[in-house]
Enzyme design. Structure first.
Site, PDB file in Angstrom:
ATOM      1  N   ALA A   1      34.366  32.401  44.078  1.00 16.39           N
ATOM      2  CA  ALA A   1      34.282  32.684  45.516  1.00 16.39           C
ATOM      3  C   ALA A   1      35.530  33.368  46.072  1.00 16.39           C
ATOM      4  O   ALA A   1      35.456  34.074  47.080  1.00 16.39           O
ATOM      5  CB  ALA A   1      34.010  31.382  46.262  1.00 16.39           C
TER       6      ALA A   1
ATOM      7  N   ASP B   1      35.189  30.646  50.831  1.00 13.61           N
ATOM      8  CA  ASP B   1      35.011  29.992  49.529  1.00 13.61           C
ATOM      9  C   ASP B   1      34.740  28.511  49.775  1.00 13.61           C
ATOM     10  O   ASP B   1      34.463  28.108  50.909  1.00 13.61           O
ATOM     11  CB  ASP B   1      36.222  30.240  48.621  1.00 13.61           C
TER      12      ASP B   1
ATOM     13  N   HIS C   1      12.223  40.741  49.794  1.00 14.84           N
ATOM     14  CA  HIS C   1      10.929  41.111  50.346  1.00 14.84           C
ATOM     15  C   HIS C   1      10.093  39.880  50.726  1.00 14.84           C
ATOM     16  O   HIS C   1       9.325  39.912  51.664  1.00 14.84           O
ATOM     17  CB  HIS C   1      10.168  41.978  49.353  1.00 14.84           C
TER      18      HIS C   1
HETATM   19  P1  CNA Z   1      36.399  27.618  45.006  1.00 15.33           P
HETATM   20  O1  CNA Z   1      36.381  26.302  44.331  1.00 15.33           O
HETATM   21  O2  CNA Z   1      36.307  27.647  46.488  1.00 15.33           O
HETATM   22  O3  CNA Z   1      37.791  28.325  44.568  1.00 15.33           O
HETATM   23  C1  CNA Z   1      38.158  29.575  45.058  1.00 15.33           C
HETATM   24  C2  CNA Z   1      39.532  29.908  44.488  1.00 15.33           C
HETATM   25  O4  CNA Z   1      39.879  31.201  44.904  1.00 15.33           O
HETATM   26  C3  CNA Z   1      40.643  28.961  44.938  1.00 15.33           C
HETATM   27  O5  CNA Z   1      41.500  28.651  43.845  1.00 15.33           O
HETATM   28  C4  CNA Z   1      41.393  29.791  46.006  1.00 15.33           C
HETATM   29  O6  CNA Z   1      42.768  29.491  46.079  1.00 15.33           O
HETATM   30  C5  CNA Z   1      41.179  31.189  45.485  1.00 15.33           C
HETATM   31  N1  CNA Z   1      41.189  32.198  46.551  1.00 15.33           N
HETATM   32  C6  CNA Z   1      40.472  32.217  47.701  1.00 15.33           C
HETATM   33  N2  CNA Z   1      40.723  33.327  48.417  1.00 15.33           N
HETATM   34  C7  CNA Z   1      41.639  34.029  47.688  1.00 15.33           C
HETATM   35  C8  CNA Z   1      42.333  35.260  47.902  1.00 15.33           C
HETATM   36  N3  CNA Z   1      42.114  36.012  49.004  1.00 15.33           N
HETATM   37  N4  CNA Z   1      43.206  35.676  46.968  1.00 15.33           N
HETATM   38  C9  CNA Z   1      43.448  34.941  45.839  1.00 15.33           C
HETATM   39  N5  CNA Z   1      42.831  33.762  45.584  1.00 15.33           N
HETATM   40  C10 CNA Z   1      41.939  33.320  46.508  1.00 15.33           C
HETATM   41  O7  CNA Z   1      35.288  28.585  44.428  1.00 15.33           O
HETATM   42  P2  CNA Z   1      34.741  28.691  42.937  1.00 15.33           P
HETATM   43  O8  CNA Z   1      33.972  29.953  42.871  1.00 15.33           O
HETATM   44  O9  CNA Z   1      35.780  28.442  41.925  1.00 15.33           O
HETATM   45  O10 CNA Z   1      33.746  27.458  42.892  1.00 15.33           O
HETATM   46  C11 CNA Z   1      32.542  27.568  42.343  1.00 15.33           C
HETATM   47  C12 CNA Z   1      31.406  27.395  43.377  1.00 15.33           C
HETATM   48  C13 CNA Z   1      31.686  28.123  44.672  1.00 15.33           C
HETATM   49  C14 CNA Z   1      30.158  27.994  42.871  1.00 15.33           C
HETATM   50  O11 CNA Z   1      29.188  26.993  42.758  1.00 15.33           O
HETATM   51  C15 CNA Z   1      29.708  29.053  43.930  1.00 15.33           C
HETATM   52  O12 CNA Z   1      28.328  29.120  44.055  1.00 15.33           O
HETATM   53  C16 CNA Z   1      30.338  28.589  45.182  1.00 15.33           C
HETATM   54  N6  CNA Z   1      30.527  29.526  46.280  1.00 15.33           N
HETATM   55  C17 CNA Z   1      30.191  30.857  46.205  1.00 15.33           C
HETATM   56  C18 CNA Z   1      30.408  31.718  47.283  1.00 15.33           C
HETATM   57  C19 CNA Z   1      30.039  33.189  47.174  1.00 15.33           C
HETATM   58  O13 CNA Z   1      29.017  33.531  46.584  1.00 15.33           O
HETATM   59  N7  CNA Z   1      30.855  34.090  47.738  1.00 15.33           N
HETATM   60  C20 CNA Z   1      30.983  31.222  48.457  1.00 15.33           C
HETATM   61  C21 CNA Z   1      31.309  29.850  48.514  1.00 15.33           C
HETATM   62  C22 CNA Z   1      31.087  29.021  47.432  1.00 15.33           C
END
Ligand code: CNA
Length: 234
Positions: free
Chosen positions: A4, A14, A101
């Site tokens: 995320a 995220d 769709h």
């Molecule tokens: P998470 O656990 O929220 O971790 C995100 C990581 O990214 C953290 O370590 C943050 O510090 C880091 N981070 C966030 N923004 C930045 C940035 N701008 N620059 C650098 N680092 C950054 O998310 P994960 O993906 O690890 O967790 C897995 C889950 C999140 C999955 O089940 C996804 O389905 C779920 N998810 C997905 C989305 C999406 O599709 N965009 C959004 C929210 C959650």
């Protein structure tokens, strides 16, 4: 391997970032605990919170950022063996992962989409917590031993079995973590050839692109693709 954190610069929260992550902003979704929004059992009990988020993530609302385009560039150059993503926003592909769709009119009108034939709730084609991973995930058995570099971007490496893939490359293979903070095995079982570039993902990716001498190519790609999106959203 991405998560995320590669989409937060596009404006999609995220899970875990303090203050801005979904975990800190749960009230609007009306869920008992954060993971519920992606849990299969909860979804069939109350699908509304998921579809509220799905509406939010619909195309046009958010655009790919430099990190997504960097992945595309790797692909175009034939350097990307596979992208393992945890994201459901579809920004790596330029499209959402659920069938528009069938559901879009309902989702946009804040209705839970139901099947016109059996009247059951339409479940989007994503993997919920509590569901088995798709067969395709097994490709990791072949992919990871073949890799000669592992890039890990914007993930907390907290969700299994995805997280453990970070340990599936050979022990002499460099692993580059681009993330705000140190996570997973980079903290508790670092390897000699690990590199962690901590800070904002966009800044780090742009720096990497510059070091690779791809800045101009990247700008061309972004310009081309942004033009297409402008055309689509007009
Ligand atoms: P998470 O656990 O929220 O971790 C995100 C990581 O990214 C953290 O370590 C943050 O510090 C880091 N981070 C966030 N923004 C930045 C940035 N701008 N620059 C650098 N680092 C950054 O998310 P994960 O993906 O690890 O967790 C897995 C889950 C999140 C999955 O089940 C996804 O389905 C779920 N998810 C997905 C989305 C999406 O599709 N965009 C959004 C929210 C959650």
């Amino acid at each position: 391997m991405v998560g995320a954190g590669i989409s937060t610069p596009s404006g999609i929260p995220d899970f875990r970032s303090p203050g801005s992550g979904l975990y800190s902003n749960l009230q609007q979704y009306n869920i008992p605990y954060p993971e519920a929004i992606f849990e299969l059992e909860f979804f069939f009990h109350n699908p509304k919170p998921f579809f509220t988020l799905a509406k939010e993530l619909y195309p046009g609302n958010y655009r790919p950022n430099a990190t997504h385009y960097f992945l595309r560039l790797l692909h175009d150059k034939g350097l990307l063996l596979r992208l393992y993503t945890q994201n459901i926003d579809g920004l790596e592909r330029g499209e959402p992962l659920f069938p528009l769709h069938v559901t879009s009119a309902d989702v946009m009108a804040d209705r839970v989409p139901c099947c016109p034939v059996c009247t059951g709730i339409v479940k989007p084609d994503i993997v919920f917590f509590g569901e088995p991973l798709p067969q395709r995930f097994l490709l990791h058995v072949v992919d990871f031993p073949m890799a000669d570099l592992l890039l890990i971007l914007g993930t907390s490496l907290e969700v299994e079995p995805f997280a453990s893939l970070s340990e599936a490359v050979g022990s002499s293979v460099p692993r580059l973590l681009i993330n705000r903070d140190l996570v997973g095995p980079f903290t508790w079982r670092p390897r000699r050839r690990d590199v962690a570039q901590l800070g904002d993902v966009i800044h780090s990716v742009e720096r990497l692109v510059e070091l690779l001498g791809w800045t101009e190519e990247m700008q061309d790609l972004v310009q081309r693709e942004t033009g297409k999106l402008d055309g689509r959203d007009r």
